[in-house]
Scaffold this active site. Structure first.
Site, mmCIF file in Angstrom:
data_model
loop_
_atom_site.group_PDB
_atom_site.id
_atom_site.type_symbol
_atom_site.label_atom_id
_atom_site.label_comp_id
_atom_site.label_asym_id
_atom_site.label_seq_id
_atom_site.Cartn_x
_atom_site.Cartn_y
_atom_site.Cartn_z
ATOM 1 N N LYS A 43 26.267 35.182 -3.098
ATOM 2 C CA LYS A 43 26.391 35.014 -1.995
ATOM 3 C C LYS A 43 24.603 35.123 -1.883
ATOM 4 O O LYS A 43 23.542 34.465 -1.031
ATOM 5 C CB LYS A 43 26.864 34.808 -0.961
ATOM 6 C CG LYS A 43 26.886 34.434 0.827
ATOM 7 C CD LYS A 43 27.017 33.027 0.741
ATOM 8 C CE LYS A 43 27.142 32.340 1.226
ATOM 9 N NZ LYS A 43 27.796 31.207 1.092
ATOM 10 N N GLU A 102 32.478 50.620 -11.899
ATOM 11 C CA GLU A 102 31.502 49.875 -10.495
ATOM 12 C C GLU A 102 32.625 49.390 -9.168
ATOM 13 O O GLU A 102 31.495 49.195 -8.011
ATOM 14 C CB GLU A 102 31.569 48.402 -11.760
ATOM 15 C CG GLU A 102 33.460 47.394 -11.354
ATOM 16 C CD GLU A 102 34.332 48.382 -12.891
ATOM 17 O OE1 GLU A 102 33.946 49.438 -13.159
ATOM 18 O OE2 GLU A 102 35.687 48.487 -12.236
ATOM 19 N N GLY A 109 26.177 21.444 4.420
ATOM 20 C CA GLY A 109 25.366 22.093 5.839
ATOM 21 C C GLY A 109 24.685 24.384 5.545
ATOM 22 O O GLY A 109 24.056 25.170 6.490
ATOM 23 N N GLY A 110 26.192 24.317 4.314
ATOM 24 C CA GLY A 110 25.805 25.473 4.294
ATOM 25 C C GLY A 110 24.599 26.001 2.835
ATOM 26 O O GLY A 110 23.632 24.517 2.633
ATOM 27 N N HIS A 132 36.882 53.618 -13.316
ATOM 28 C CA HIS A 132 35.676 52.361 -12.672
ATOM 29 C C HIS A 132 34.581 52.896 -12.269
ATOM 30 O O HIS A 132 34.281 53.422 -11.153
ATOM 31 C CB HIS A 132 36.549 51.571 -12.045
ATOM 32 C CG HIS A 132 38.129 50.554 -12.787
ATOM 33 N ND1 HIS A 132 37.953 49.616 -13.445
ATOM 34 C CD2 HIS A 132 39.272 51.620 -12.746
ATOM 35 C CE1 HIS A 132 38.870 49.457 -13.638
ATOM 36 N NE2 HIS A 132 39.774 50.346 -13.675
ATOM 37 N N GLY A 142 41.313 45.184 -17.086
ATOM 38 C CA GLY A 142 42.116 44.393 -17.255
ATOM 39 C C GLY A 142 43.286 44.460 -16.748
ATOM 40 O O GLY A 142 43.801 45.889 -17.352
ATOM 41 N N ASP A 191 24.834 27.499 -0.042
ATOM 42 C CA ASP A 191 25.387 27.336 -1.230
ATOM 43 C C ASP A 191 25.080 25.617 -1.371
ATOM 44 O O ASP A 191 24.118 25.285 -2.109
ATOM 45 C CB ASP A 191 26.585 27.138 -1.260
ATOM 46 C CG ASP A 191 26.838 28.529 -1.157
ATOM 47 O OD1 ASP A 191 25.654 29.672 -1.171
ATOM 48 O OD2 ASP A 191 28.215 29.086 -1.096
ATOM 49 N N SER A 192 25.452 24.524 -0.732
ATOM 50 C CA SER A 192 25.097 22.990 -1.031
ATOM 51 C C SER A 192 23.662 22.884 -0.536
ATOM 52 O O SER A 192 23.239 22.170 -1.283
ATOM 53 C CB SER A 192 26.488 22.184 -0.628
ATOM 54 O OG SER A 192 25.401 22.181 1.080
ATOM 55 N N CYS A 229 37.996 51.334 -18.407
ATOM 56 C CA CYS A 229 39.130 51.794 -18.575
ATOM 57 C C CYS A 229 40.318 50.132 -19.346
ATOM 58 O O CYS A 229 40.038 50.911 -20.604
ATOM 59 C CB CYS A 229 39.795 50.460 -16.645
ATOM 60 S SG CYS A 229 41.209 50.083 -16.275
ATOM 61 N N TYR A 230 40.694 48.710 -19.448
ATOM 62 C CA TYR A 230 40.889 48.069 -20.960
ATOM 63 C C TYR A 230 39.961 47.736 -21.174
ATOM 64 O O TYR A 230 40.254 47.849 -22.841
ATOM 65 C CB TYR A 230 41.530 46.917 -19.842
ATOM 66 C CG TYR A 230 41.747 46.281 -21.113
ATOM 67 C CD1 TYR A 230 43.084 45.734 -21.374
ATOM 68 C CD2 TYR A 230 41.230 44.508 -21.786
ATOM 69 C CE1 TYR A 230 44.408 45.291 -22.363
ATOM 70 C CE2 TYR A 230 41.885 44.289 -22.688
ATOM 71 C CZ TYR A 230 42.636 44.194 -22.569
ATOM 72 O OH TYR A 230 43.105 43.046 -23.853
#
Ligand code: XMP
Length: 509
Positions: free
Chosen positions: A365, A171, A224-225, A169, A54, A227-228, A81-82
């Site tokens: 995604k 990650e 149309g994607g 870090h 952070g 996700d939705s 880190c933080y």
């Protein structure tokens, strides 16, 4: 399901911690720093906690700090880190501002290679750092296990209480053994089982949607994607015909989008309404040049349309296909900066009369794509390139006019079509065209021309947070360029965008 809670203190990379842990096959949930000990204890099979990085200083009064009682939990805790500084500071140690910061690749010297957290690392290991403050003192029971030139306490361990702190870090990919450190923590220290697969989430998501929506009616905006469409499928399974899907034709959609939506959902049980609002969107965008303003205008207009529709059918809930990266970039996590207001999150008006439900908001995604596959959605939808909520409006730099929309739509279609012909479509994250509001001189048919340039933007990415421009063969780029200038009368020049993200973003606005 074994779970690791990642407490997010607003670091740029907090989300990546969760992602890396899930990639190990262990479920990780990113949680707010405001979660109390009691509420963390309610997480089923909580196996460990990670305190993220952070930007704040732990010793400043307004820096985010967790409930002190979380340190009494019986599970292992890793501070990064933080989080490393916080763990030391809140359990009896001290943190000070360093003489100089450490930004980028830094040499870490291990003084104890037997410690489980750092097993597999070399005595001299290159790690990625991004800090100025440093841990200056620790409680007696903590042991320093690694240091750097500017951070004498770059890693510490309290093995009896299972408390671990690392200033670097793990990650980010720049810490080449970072994955090993996270694996050591999650698998050998927390003893979490690798029993997580995103497709397992689908039944739980359906149950959650049923519980949340109850016997109310809901609407969802379909684009149309993937996700939705996935969100619609999940909520549809939960509440059946109490869900109405709405596709708003904003006039800013890809070529053939409306027809494709109609045919995709023709045979499905989902109730689909197609609303033609092209004129309204274009009218409201007249004269708007600022990217954030465009997003807000479009977000507000969408909400007006949805609210009107919801009122007419008595729906109280609006389902959105928001995913995790949309939330981070809209600055909607507790302390992160606003990069762009994604229209389905940050671009919404402050007050929306509908109850918003986002079943996919904790997922990336690639995870949504795997769930979509497990729900039997067609490959064409699953692998379709992402298309932003504000549509072509954010691919036109400057004012959106009907002429510019037509140009960018036709050019984007050519980009996608040529990527498909070259069998590159599924290898890249997105390929599209951007229109610039300038004109340049060209020569066509022996005559001087003065027309728009089009930018080709083709990027590779794993999760939208970072991206590289795609090394598309010149022949493919040339075919796109030739077709665009031949088929679109108002364009005489095509350029290729060779910027990565960061420092650029994928979309131009
Ligand atoms: P950027 O341009 O931020 O894009 O690098 C990352 C990914 O997010 C998509 N994007 C959006 N999606 N509403 C959306 O639903 C938005 O306002 C929005 N802006 C960007 C973008 O297409 C890319 O895939």
């Amino acid at each position: 399901m074994d779970t690791i809670a990642v407490m997010d203190f607003g670091g740029q990379y907090s989300h990546l911690i969760g992602r890396r842990i899930r990639n190990l096959g262990v479920y990780a949930e990113v949680v707010s720093p405001r979660r109390t000990k009691d509420s963390l204890e309610k997480i089923d099979d909580l196996k460990g906690i990670v305190l993220s990085g952070g930007a704040a200083s732990v010793y400043s009064d307004d820096s985010p700090k967790p409930d002190r009682e979380i340190f009494d939990l019986e599970v292992p805790i890793l501070g990064i880190c933080y989080g490393h500084q916080l763990l030391a500071y809140m359990t009896g140690g001290d943190v000070e501002s360093g003489d100089s910061g450490e930004y980028g690749t830094t040499l870490l010297k291990l003084s104890d290679r037997k410690t489980r957290l750092l097993r597999g690392l070399d005595e001299d290991e290159e790690v990625w750092m991004n800090h100025k403050d440093r841990v200056a003192a620790m409680p007696e029971e903590y042991l320093t296990v690694a240091s750097t030139e500017s951070s004498p306490i770059a890693a510490f361990v309290d093995s009896s209480r299972q408390r671990y702190g690392i200033q670097f870090h793990p990650e980010v990919t720049h810490t080449s053994k970072g994955g090993k450190v996270l694996e050591n923590f999650v698998i050998s220290i927390c003893k979490a089982s690798r029993d997580w697969n995103p497709t397992d989430l689908a039944p739980g998501l359906v149950d959650q949607a049923r519980d949340y929506i109850g016997n109310r009616r809901a609407i969802i905006g379909l684009s149309g994607g993937v996700d939705s469409t996935t969100a619609a499928r999940i909520v549809g399974k939960a509440i059946g015909r109490d869900l109405t899907a709405i596709y708003v034709d904003t006039g800013l959609m890809r070529q053939g989008e409306t027809e494709s939506i109609r045919s995709t959902f023709e045979d499905s049980a989902l109730e689909l309404e197609i609303l033609d609002r092209k004129e309204e969107f274009l009218e409201k965008l007249k004269g708007v040049e600022d990217p954030e303003e465009k997003r807000k205008v479009i977000g507000n207009t969408f909400i007006d349309v949805f609210t009107e529709k919801a009122n007419s059918i008595g729906a109280e809930v609006l389902v959105q296909g928001t995913i995790y990266s949309d939330i981070i970039e809209s600055g909607s996590t507790t302390h992160s900066d606003t990069i762009k207001s994604h229209h389905n999150v940050g671009g919404l008006p402050e007050k929306v009369d509908l109850d918003i439900y986002e079943p996919l908001k904790d997922l990336y995604k690639d995870e949504v794509r795997r769930i979509a596959d497990s729900l039997g959605l067609p490959g064409e939808i699953i692998n379709r390139h992402v298309f932003p909520g504000p549509g072509l409006a954010i691919r036109i730099v400057g004012e959106v006019t009907p002429e510019r929309v037509e140009i960018v739509r036709a050019a984007s279609y050519i980009v996608e079509d040529e990527l498909k012909s070259a069998e590159l479509y599924e290898d890249v994250w997105m390929g599209f065209a951007v229109l610039l509001p300038v004109k340049s001189v060209g020569i066509q048919g022996d005559l001087r021309s003065y027309k728009y340039p089009v930018v080709l933007r083709i990027v590779e990415s794993e999760d939208a947070m970072t991206a590289n421009f795609a090394r598309v063969p010149y022949e493919v780029l040339e075919r796109m360029s030739t077709r665009i200038t031949n088929e679109i009368d108002r364009v005489n020049r095509v350029v290729y965008d060779i910027s990565n993200k960061p420092p650029a973003t994928m979309e131009w606005e």
